[in-house]
Each structure stands twice: as C-alpha cells, then as structure tokens.
Design a protein around this motif. Structure first.
Motif, PDB file in Angstrom:
ATOM      1  N   SER A 133       0.830  -1.206   0.000  1.00  0.00           N
ATOM      2  CA  SER A 133       0.000   0.000   0.000  1.00  0.00           C
ATOM      3  C   SER A 133       0.865   1.257   0.000  1.00  0.00           C
ATOM      4  CB  SER A 133      -0.918  -0.009   1.228  1.00  0.00           C
ATOM      5  OG  SER A 133      -1.694   1.170   1.290  1.00  0.00           O
ATOM      6  N   ARG A 134       1.942   1.237   0.770  1.00  0.00           N
ATOM      7  CA  ARG A 134       2.835   2.397   0.817  1.00  0.00           C
ATOM      8  C   ARG A 134       3.494   2.623  -0.541  1.00  0.00           C
ATOM      9  NH1 ARG A 134       8.213   2.425   1.171  1.00  0.00           N
ATOM     10  NH2 ARG A 134       9.229   4.357   1.794  1.00  0.00           N
ATOM     11  N   ALA A 135       3.983   1.552  -1.170  1.00  0.00           N
ATOM     12  CA  ALA A 135       4.624   1.699  -2.477  1.00  0.00           C
ATOM     13  C   ALA A 135       3.644   2.234  -3.514  1.00  0.00           C
ATOM     14  CB  ALA A 135       5.205   0.361  -2.924  1.00  0.00           C
ATOM     15  N   ALA A 136       2.399   1.740  -3.496  1.00  0.00           N
ATOM     16  CA  ALA A 136       1.394   2.229  -4.447  1.00  0.00           C
ATOM     17  C   ALA A 136       1.087   3.704  -4.214  1.00  0.00           C
ATOM     18  CB  ALA A 136       0.123   1.392  -4.335  1.00  0.00           C
ATOM     19  N   ASP A 137       1.008   4.120  -2.954  1.00  0.00           N
ATOM     20  CA  ASP A 137       0.751   5.540  -2.671  1.00  0.00           C
ATOM     21  C   ASP A 137       1.882   6.422  -3.186  1.00  0.00           C
ATOM     22  OD1 ASP A 137      -1.641   5.002  -1.484  1.00  0.00           O
ATOM     23  OD2 ASP A 137      -0.851   4.945   0.557  1.00  0.00           O
ATOM     24  N   LEU A 138       3.123   5.986  -2.978  1.00  0.00           N
ATOM     25  CA  LEU A 138       4.262   6.780  -3.437  1.00  0.00           C
ATOM     26  C   LEU A 138       4.290   6.893  -4.961  1.00  0.00           C
ATOM     27  CD1 LEU A 138       7.080   5.486  -1.048  1.00  0.00           C
ATOM     28  CD2 LEU A 138       5.967   7.711  -1.002  1.00  0.00           C
ATOM     29  N   VAL A 139       4.010   5.782  -5.651  1.00  0.00           N
ATOM     30  CA  VAL A 139       4.018   5.815  -7.119  1.00  0.00           C
ATOM     31  C   VAL A 139       2.855   6.659  -7.642  1.00  0.00           C
ATOM     32  CG1 VAL A 139       3.844   4.401  -9.193  1.00  0.00           C
ATOM     33  CG2 VAL A 139       5.199   3.592  -7.264  1.00  0.00           C
ATOM     34  N   ALA A 140       1.691   6.572  -6.993  1.00  0.00           N
ATOM     35  CA  ALA A 140       0.550   7.382  -7.429  1.00  0.00           C
ATOM     36  C   ALA A 140       0.839   8.872  -7.259  1.00  0.00           C
ATOM     37  CB  ALA A 140      -0.699   6.989  -6.649  1.00  0.00           C
ATOM     38  N   THR A 141       1.448   9.230  -6.138  1.00  0.00           N
ATOM     39  CA  THR A 141       1.808  10.627  -5.922  1.00  0.00           C
ATOM     40  C   THR A 141       2.845  11.098  -6.943  1.00  0.00           C
ATOM     41  OG1 THR A 141       1.367  10.370  -3.551  1.00  0.00           O
ATOM     42  CG2 THR A 141       2.680  12.274  -4.224  1.00  0.00           C
ATOM     43  N   GLY A 142       3.820  10.233  -7.193  1.00  0.00           N
ATOM     44  CA  GLY A 142       4.838  10.599  -8.180  1.00  0.00           C
ATOM     45  C   GLY A 142       4.276  10.730  -9.580  1.00  0.00           C
ATOM     46  N   LEU A 143       3.299   9.896  -9.927  1.00  0.00           N
ATOM     47  CA  LEU A 143       2.687   9.992 -11.248  1.00  0.00           C
ATOM     48  C   LEU A 143       1.953  11.319 -11.412  1.00  0.00           C
ATOM     49  CD1 LEU A 143       2.038   8.604 -13.937  1.00  0.00           C
ATOM     50  CD2 LEU A 143       0.042   7.566 -12.841  1.00  0.00           C
ATOM     51  N   THR A 144       1.319  11.785 -10.350  1.00  0.00           N
ATOM     52  CA  THR A 144       0.664  13.096 -10.404  1.00  0.00           C
ATOM     53  C   THR A 144       1.686  14.215 -10.582  1.00  0.00           C
ATOM     54  OG1 THR A 144      -1.095  12.265  -8.960  1.00  0.00           O
ATOM     55  CG2 THR A 144      -0.888  14.650  -9.182  1.00  0.00           C
ATOM     56  N   GLU A 145       2.825  14.093  -9.898  1.00  0.00           N
ATOM     57  CA  GLU A 145       3.864  15.109 -10.017  1.00  0.00           C
ATOM     58  C   GLU A 145       4.516  15.125 -11.396  1.00  0.00           C
ATOM     59  OE1 GLU A 145       6.523  14.111  -6.920  1.00  0.00           O
ATOM     60  OE2 GLU A 145       5.255  14.891  -5.297  1.00  0.00           O
ATOM     61  N   MET A 146       4.427  14.005 -12.122  1.00  0.00           N
ATOM     62  CA  MET A 146       5.062  13.917 -13.442  1.00  0.00           C
ATOM     63  C   MET A 146       4.336  14.718 -14.517  1.00  0.00           C
ATOM     64  SD  MET A 146       6.461  10.076 -14.107  1.00  0.00           S
ATOM     65  CE  MET A 146       8.007   9.514 -13.396  1.00  0.00           C
ATOM     66  N   ARG A 147       3.093  15.059 -14.276  1.00  0.00           N
ATOM     67  CA  ARG A 147       2.331  15.770 -15.292  1.00  0.00           C
ATOM     68  C   ARG A 147       2.932  17.156 -15.505  1.00  0.00           C
ATOM     69  NH1 ARG A 147      -3.764  14.198 -13.120  1.00  0.00           N
ATOM     70  NH2 ARG A 147      -3.602  11.963 -13.578  1.00  0.00           N
ATOM     71  N   GLY A 148       3.417  17.367 -16.703  1.00  0.00           N
ATOM     72  CA  GLY A 148       4.024  18.639 -17.031  1.00  0.00           C
ATOM     73  C   GLY A 148       5.457  18.786 -16.563  1.00  0.00           C
ATOM     74  N   ALA A 149       6.061  17.713 -16.011  1.00  0.00           N
ATOM     75  CA  ALA A 149       7.439  17.808 -15.532  1.00  0.00           C
ATOM     76  C   ALA A 149       8.401  17.844 -16.717  1.00  0.00           C
ATOM     77  CB  ALA A 149       7.769  16.627 -14.623  1.00  0.00           C
ATOM     78  N   THR A 150       9.477  18.587 -16.553  1.00  0.00           N
ATOM     79  CA  THR A 150      10.487  18.672 -17.613  1.00  0.00           C
ATOM     80  C   THR A 150      11.550  17.582 -17.499  1.00  0.00           C
ATOM     81  OG1 THR A 150      11.752  20.230 -16.249  1.00  0.00           O
ATOM     82  CG2 THR A 150      10.177  21.159 -17.829  1.00  0.00           C
ATOM     83  N   ALA A 151      11.637  16.921 -16.355  1.00  0.00           N
ATOM     84  CA  ALA A 151      12.628  15.851 -16.152  1.00  0.00           C
ATOM     85  C   ALA A 151      11.923  14.630 -15.576  1.00  0.00           C
ATOM     86  CB  ALA A 151      13.750  16.316 -15.234  1.00  0.00           C
ATOM     87  N   PRO A 152      11.145  13.921 -16.391  1.00  0.00           N
ATOM     88  CA  PRO A 152      10.402  12.769 -15.858  1.00  0.00           C
ATOM     89  C   PRO A 152      11.307  11.653 -15.362  1.00  0.00           C
ATOM     90  CG  PRO A 152      10.239  12.861 -18.260  1.00  0.00           C
ATOM     91  CD  PRO A 152      10.884  14.133 -17.823  1.00  0.00           C
TER      92      PRO A 152
END
Length: 669
Positions: free
Chosen positions: A334-353
């Motif tokens: 559950s912790r790993a899924a939460d971290l990846v979900a948060t990171g996926l949201t942060e990736m939107r529009g990121a210049t260094a994915p």
C-alpha cells in the motif's frame, strides 16, 4: 479489390440482443417496444463507443418494422433492410450531428421539416448525436416541438455529457445512461471476433487490447483491427501488442517488482536506465508500475483474485503475480502504491520525468523516509525475515536439567572451513583459537591437528556462515529469492570446500547460480565438460548437503550449460575475534619462499599422509598404472584425493591436498 470495412462497422449490432454490456438499457427498451409503450423522446448518454448511436438506430428499425410492435426488428422488411448494417439508409430516419448543426438556424429548419409526414415508414425519427453541442438558442427553438410533437415524430438524443443538455429538454425525455463495458466481457467478445476472423491471438495480448480500448467497444475494435492488420503468420502476439500500443513489457515490471522486494537498488535503477535507453515514456512506465502494484494489493487481500476474475490477467501471469504479492506485506504494498501514485501526479508537465521516476524508486526503497506507513513497511520486512529458516534458534528436544535451566542457551556451532591460503602448519601449529563464551579460557587446545576428515564442532560460539543466513533475505515461508541465494552462495561454496575440493574447484571456476525455487537449485556451467564432470562425480549431493547446513534448504541440484556463466569469487566466512589469551609454546608461523623445484621427500610424505586418510579397500589404494580396474574406477569416479593426476608437486601439493603451510624448507645433504 476493395479493402474490407473496419471491424467496428462490420460487426455493428443490428438487434438489442447483440449489444453487449448494456443489459440495463436494452431490456427495458425491448419491453417498451413489445408492449407498444414507446415514448416520443429519448436521451441516451454515456462514454464514447458504448452503443448509444447504434441503439438509437436499432430503436428506429424496431419502431418502423412492419411487424411492430416487436422487441427486435425482423430484418426482412424494407425498413429493416434499409437500416441494416451496410444498408442505404431510410429517408424517414434522419441523423444530425449537433457538433456542426447545433445553431438556432439548424433548429428552426428541423422544426419546419418535422411536421411533414414520413414518406414510407410509420414514424419520422430524428437521431441527434452529440446533443450537448446544441446551443441554448437551438434547444429553446426545439423546446415546443420536443414537448408536444406530432404523432408521427420521435426524437432520440445521444450525448456523452448529459449535464450540458438544457434541463427543460432533458426533463421531457426518457433518460437511459449507458456504461463502460466490463473488461472480462469485452475480452470474451474480442476473442470471439478473432475466431470469426480466423486470426490467432495470444491470451496475454487480449488484456492489452481491452486496456487500450478503456471499456469502449468501438475503440477496442479499432485497436484490434490495427493489430490484426500488422500481425504476421503467428497472429497477434504479446510482443506485437505491447510494442505497438506502447505498454511496458511484463519482463521490465517483473524485474522492478523483484528488485523492490529484495531491496536491490542497483537492479531498480538499472531497469529505469533500460526504460530510458529503449525509448519508452517514463510516465507510461510509472502508470504501468502503479497498475501492477494495484494488482498486487488486490492479490495480497484476495489470493484467488486471478482465478476468480477479480483482475483480468492471463493464467501464467496470475501465478506470477501471486508469487510476487507473497514477497510483500500489505502495508508495504500500500505504501509503495501511494508513493508511485503521488509521483505519477507530479510527473504531469514535468520537464525531467526520469529524475522524478528515480526519486520515486528511491522513496520506495527507503521505508523509514515517511511516517507510520514507513514503520509498518519495516515491520512487514522484519516479519518476513523471521519466517526464513535459520532465523529462530531450534529448541532442544531433551528436557532441560537444573544446571542448564539457568544457563543462557548457546547457538549451535557450525564447523567453519579454513579459507584458501590460511591452512594450519603440518604438525606444529594448533588450530586457530576460538573466543570462549565466558572469561574462563578453558583447557588448552590440542597441539597436533586431527587427520580425520570430519573434525568435531568447536567449543566457541563461532557464527560461521549461518550468521549470514539470518540477515538480508526477503522471501516468505522459507523460500529464498535468487538474489538472496547469490548473496549466500560464497558461504555454501566454503562449506563444499570442507567436503570435497574437486567440487569446490568446479563451483569457483565454472559455475554460478542461475535459478532457484522452493525445491530446485539450478547451476549454470560455462562448458559441457565441466558440467559432465560435476554430474558424474556425485558433486550435486555434496552441494545439496552444504546448502542444508548453511541455508537450511533441501534443494535438488540441477545443472545446465550456460556459456555466459561468470563464477563469482567466494567470500571468506566470518572470522571470530582472536582470543586475548596468548598461545604458549608455539611459535608463530613464518612465511617462506616456495621451493624452486619439487622436493621428493615432501611428495612422498604427502602421498603417505593421503593414503593414511583413505578408507581401507578404496579404489585409490590400487595403482591405476598397473591395475586396469583401478584405472577404470578412477576415470568413472574422479575424486579430489587423486594426486597422481593433479600435476602438482612439493609445496603446492601439500598446500592443496592437506591444507598445509610450509614453515621452513630444510635442504638435506
């Protein structure tokens, strides 16, 4: 020759019974048609490609069928043939695209023509697609006509956004909401279409097509049509589907999940590098990784989820996911899924994915970096380690005596072989001193080494290789992962060295661990000759016994030829701290330069010592040069005690065969 129509046009439903996944809509409509209780206006809403316009056409066919009122059109009358799949269309059924005809002038033109009676059919039916695109003025122009239409007029509005339809229009219609088609039903439907098209498709490729279609029948058929068009003689394969649709291959996801379970940062960042080097999108990889973690979370809670259809995967993939979920705890997943979900949201529009992806992986690898979730993840790892053999000390079978009731139990000592190059002197130096559990050093050890092949256990609490077993593993239920076995492999090799040096030479020079499961350990050899020598000499049993002693796992040892095998250097076992008590009467060994040539006396002494340690009547007591039977036995059962073919002499022979170290060379006159 004309190209065939697209799949979604060739297999467009012609009756309500052919519409899949919309029973909550089609059954009430069929009942209304059969009972002649059809309303003057309908509103069909739902996601794109779910059958709204198709159902509107079927409703118009059923209304104008010569056998009406019927639940399904007959398909034989003129009206049914005109509106059938590939038919010319009917002059009394008018389809309007509101995206380009939604203005007030279009609405006024429709209102003027609507009062004319139908030419050939019973009803004049207007199908207005994308109804939410009609302007407010256009809806207001149609309001009176929709509220009180002439008896021959019927309206069917289709839209993906029913909230944008004017409320006064929506309140005068019967609203039927369409839904996305369930993945399992859509997968079965696509498989049937492939059978009709005589196209082979791998079971693992179907979930990718369903996922790309996102629950839309039309979109799924378009994706399948594209894959069929590009398929070769093997049909639609998983490799073709994953490459063409841009999804992450399962092998990459398996690698990163296994690395997360083992805490192997090098493998994780290696996978990230492979993702970038192969030109894949880091965002798509992160999304696919989140989907995999979602599947593992579900399997962790419901172990039979793949078999029950709770997650849509192929059978072999389901077994693999169950094994992966067993290597994590529920809190850790559950912790790993939460971290990846948060990171996926942060990736939107990121210049260094790529940078964000690497940071996500670093957070998952560090359970203590966050609050309660990190603590729970660390507890999950500790619980899994406690379940591995060797973590909990064995309880003695005998009842404790009064004297032992107050004594702290000591761990079972493990005999530790000497590392290469650190063997005892021939007859002068005592065994290496061991630390005592109490201040009392105990009696002095014996000064002469025991020539027996199996010395008794040392009195000191030597941790030995077993101390390595109790840390670093990440598997549940006593089943070690490949990364754990490779970490413990040097200790197993050292245990083999104490039993047979020939087997030890094979392992250090030709073999490496390539696979492991609950019952089998597979070794890869760099060439066929080394593998045949290993199998023919009974070395597999030696390795099995050593694995039992060091790891506690009783594996069946299998061998394969692996030209890429790169044997890792064996690590020396854990050496205890030297005793603070000085050794009395024994001079420390002094290293001497090896002799320039073989010493005949030393060779004879070595041969005599080896003969004394052999069992009476063994084949090595006979000279292979004069006894043909001995030569045949030596060839069929090679042993590391056979010094005649070793090619060694003098100090080298003494060091390899007896584990001795030359203190001083004495030249005889």
């Amino acid at each position: 020759m004309d190209a065939p129509l697209a799949l979604y046009r060739r297999y467009r439903p012609e009756t309500f019974t052919e519409v899949i996944g919309q029973d909550h809509v089609t059954e009430p409509l069929r009942a209304a048609l059969a009972g002649n209780r059809v309303n003057h206006a309908y509103l069909f809403s739902g996601p794109r490609g779910c059958g709204k316009t198709t159902s509107a056409r079927i409703l118009a066919r059923a209304l104008n069928c010569e056998q009406a009122p019927v639940a399904d059109p007959c398909g034989e009358c003129d009206s049914c043939r005109d509106l059938a799949r590939g038919g010319p269309g009917s002059i009394d059924v008018i389809e309007i695209d509101a995206a380009s005809h939604g203005g007030v002038d279009d609405a006024r033109d429709l209102r003027e023509k609507a009062f004319f009676a139908p030419v050939r059919s019973r009803y004049k039916v207007y199908i207005i697609d994308e109804a939410h695109m009609v302007t407010t003025q256009g809806f207001n122009a149609l309001l009176k006509l929709v509220e009180e239409p002439p008896p021959h007029l019927r309206f069917i509005f289709a839209t993906t956004e029913p909230d944008k339809v004017l409320p006064t229009i929506r309140s005068r219609t019967h609203h039927y909401p369409f839904r996305l088609i369930p993945p399992k039903l859509l997968s079965s439907y696509l498989s049937e279409l492939c059978d009709k098209e005589s196209v082979a498709i791998e079971p693992a490729a179907l979930p990718l097509v369903v996922r790309a279609g996102a629950g839309s029948a039309r979109d799924s058929l378009s994706v399948l049509d594209q894959l069929i068009g590009g398929a070769g003689s093997d049909g639609v394969t998983y490799a073709l589907a994953s490459g063409l649709l841009g999804y992450t291959p399962d092998t990459l996801l398996d690698d990163v999940i296994d690395a997360f379970a083992a805490g192997d940062g090098a493998s994780i960042f290696g996978v990230v590098d492979r993702v970038i080097e192969t030109g894949q999108d880091p965002r798509r990889f992160t999304e696919d990784l989140l989907r995999r973690l979602r599947d593992l979370v579900i399997i962790s809670a419901v172990p039979d989820a793949p078999a029950s259809g709770l997650i849509d995967v192929a059978e072999d993939a389901g077994e693999r996911l169950v094994a992966q979920a067993a290597r994590f705890g529920a809190a850790e997943l559950s912790r790993a899924a939460d971290l990846v979900a948060t990171g996926l949201t942060e990736m939107r529009g990121a210049t260094a994915p790529r940078l964000l992806l690497e940071l996500i992986c670093a957070r998952v690898l560090l359970p203590g970096a966050d609050g309660n979730d990190g603590v729970m993840a660390r507890l999950d790892r500790l619980e899994r380690r406690m379940a591995i053999p060797g973590q909990v000390a064995a309880v003695p079978a005998a009842q404790p005596t009064a004297a032992s009731a107050t004594t702290t139990p000591q761990p079972t000592p493990v005999s530790r072989p000497e590392p290469p190059g650190e063997a005892e002197p021939l007859a002068a130096a005592p065994p290496e001193p061991m630390p005592e559990p109490t201040p009392d050093p105990g009696p002095m050890p014996e000064l002469t080494p025991d020539p027996g092949p199996d010395p008794g256990p040392d009195p000191g609490p030597d941790p030995g290789p077993a101390a390595v077993v109790s840390t670093g593993s990440t598997e549940v239920g006593g089943v070690l992962a490949l990364v754990d076995v490779r970490r413990l492999w040097p200790d197993i090799v050292e245990a083999v060295k104490a039993r047979r040096r020939l087997t030890w030479i094979h392992l250090t020079q030709h073999a490496q661990v390539v696979a492991v499961d609950a019952t089998t350990l597979t070794l890869g050899f760099s060439n066929a000759g080394a593998r045949e020598s290993f199998d023919g000499g009974g070395s597999a049993e030696i390795v099995r016994q050593a694995a039992i002693d060091v790891v506690g796992s009783d594996w069946k040892v299998e061998t394969i030829v692996d030209p890429g095998a790169q044997p890792a250097a064996t690590a020396s076992p854990v050496t205890p701290a030297p005793s603070p008590e000085p050794t009395v009467g024994v001079e420390p060994p002094v290293a001497a330069e090896p002799p320039a040539q073989a010493d005949p006396a030393a060779v004879a002494a070595a041969r005599e010592a080896i003969q004394q340690t052999r069992a009476p009547g063994s084949t090595n007591d006979r000279d292979p040069a004069t006894d043909p039977r001995a030569a045949a036995d030596a060839e069929a059962h090679p042993d590391d005690d056979d010094i005649d073919s070793s090619g060694l002499a003098g100090a080298e022979l003494l060091q390899q065969q007896l584990g001795a170290e030359v203190i001083e060379e004495i030249k005889h006159p």
